[in-house]
Design an enzyme around this catalytic site. Structure first.
Site, short mmCIF file in Angstrom:
data_model
loop_
_atom_site.label_atom_id
_atom_site.label_comp_id
_atom_site.label_asym_id
_atom_site.label_seq_id
_atom_site.Cartn_x
_atom_site.Cartn_y
_atom_site.Cartn_z
N ASP A 152 129.95 27.18 48.75
CA ASP A 152 129.21 26.10 48.07
C ASP A 152 129.26 26.19 46.66
O ASP A 152 128.40 25.42 45.86
CB ASP A 152 127.61 26.32 48.57
CG ASP A 152 127.15 27.77 48.22
OD1 ASP A 152 127.97 28.61 47.56
OD2 ASP A 152 125.85 28.06 48.53
N CYS A 155 129.80 30.95 45.43
CA CYS A 155 130.53 32.05 46.19
C CYS A 155 130.76 33.42 45.48
O CYS A 155 130.29 34.52 46.08
CB CYS A 155 131.64 31.70 47.10
SG CYS A 155 133.25 31.35 45.81
N HIS A 271 138.37 31.45 47.07
CA HIS A 271 137.09 31.65 47.70
C HIS A 271 136.80 33.19 47.40
O HIS A 271 137.70 33.95 47.75
CB HIS A 271 136.83 31.08 48.94
CG HIS A 271 135.84 31.28 49.73
ND1 HIS A 271 134.37 30.99 49.14
CD2 HIS A 271 135.10 32.32 50.49
CE1 HIS A 271 133.26 31.47 49.98
NE2 HIS A 271 133.94 32.21 50.67
#
Length: 291
Positions: A152, A155, A271
């Site tokens: 989102d 992270c 990520h």
């Protein structure tokens, strides 16, 4: 409208309906014969010509019989013209050859793009699986496994939050990161540049960047992690599949917080995930699935 006109109207409507039905039948015949079969295609054209001629002849005979039955009716021609006009108005507009070629090219281009997108997704999925397997092996050696963090934009901060032994909000971590960077501008400013032009950030640009850390869900990177290591006075290690472990804040003598950095975790690309102790019985198991 008198009886002769009424009967003539019904006959013309039937003729138009029969023509439409014949065209639909002909189209079905054409679709059933491969274009590569020249012999069958030639026979098809002969059959089509015969069917159209037979219908035309039959319709002409019916018109002649009608005229014999009702000779001298001057209104019939206008009724016939009106019905023919009505039939044409109900037909879909004819598509020119140029338009058909354009539509065909557009269809082919769309299909090409869809194939390319599918191939790219399969390519990325292959990279993702390989990255997961390598990370699982690295973490297993540390008796750890990956812990999923939502994708989102927060992270990195959520992964840090998950590693801390005390309670703190993501908003607080963002604020403290921005405050530290603003108080130590000279330590961070040389490492920032405009992502579009590549030019060096001005001091005002850097301050705006720090404000965005607080106001938005902007992604964090190594410089934000360095600020956090100073804020928390704790080293942070970042594990990657194809690069050595990065240790940030080595000057602090505490057990490091451990983050996993993934290049192919999701459609957005990079990520951060957290880690947790390897569950009993999980040694030697398959790579953890991500999202």
């Amino acid at each position: 409208m008198d009886d002769s006109q009424s009967e003539h109207s019904r006959m013309m409507r039937r003729h138009n309906r029969e023509k439409k039905e014949l065209q639909a039948r002909i189209q079905g015949m054409k679709n059933s014969v491969p274009k590569s079969d020249k012999k069958k295609r030639k026979q098809l054209l002969l059959d089509v010509a015969r069917l159209e001629a037979e219908m035309e002849q039959r319709h002409q005979q019916e018109l002649e019989k009608f005229q014999e039955k009702f000779p001298g009716n001057s209104n019939l021609d206008s009724v016939t013209e009106d019905l023919a006009k009505m039939d044409l108005e109900n037909q879909p507009p004819r598509v020119s050859r140029a338009q058909r070629r354009r539509e065909r090219r557009a269809t082919l281009e769309r299909e090409r793009q869809e194939r390319a997108a599918k191939a790219e997704m399969e390519h990325m999925a292959s990279f993702r699986r390989e990255e997961e397997e390598k990370l699982a092996t690295i973490l297993e050696a540390k008796n750890l496994e990956m812990k999923d963090i939502p994708t989102d934009g927060h992270c990195m901060y959520r992964a840090i939050q998950d590693q801390l032994v005390f309670s703190v909000t993501v908003e607080s971590l963002r604020c403290r990161t921005a405050e530290y960077m603003q108080k130590h501008v000279d330590d961070f400013l040389p490492f920032f540049s405009d992502p579009e032009t590549g030019g060096a950030y001005t001091r005002d640009d850097f301050m705006s960047y720090c404000e965005n850390i607080v106001r938005s869900a902007s992604w964090g990177g190594q410089l934000e992690l360095r600020a956090l290591s100073h804020v928390l006075k704790t080293p942070i290690e970042v594990i990657q599949a194809d690069s050595p472990v990065i240790i940030i804040g080595e000057e602090y003598n505490k057990k490091p917080l451990t983050l996993v950095y993934l290049h192919y975790a999701c459609n957005l690309g990079e990520h951060y995930n957290s880690v947790k102790p390897l569950e009993a019985g999980a040694v030697g198991g398959g790579a953890p699935r991500l999202f």
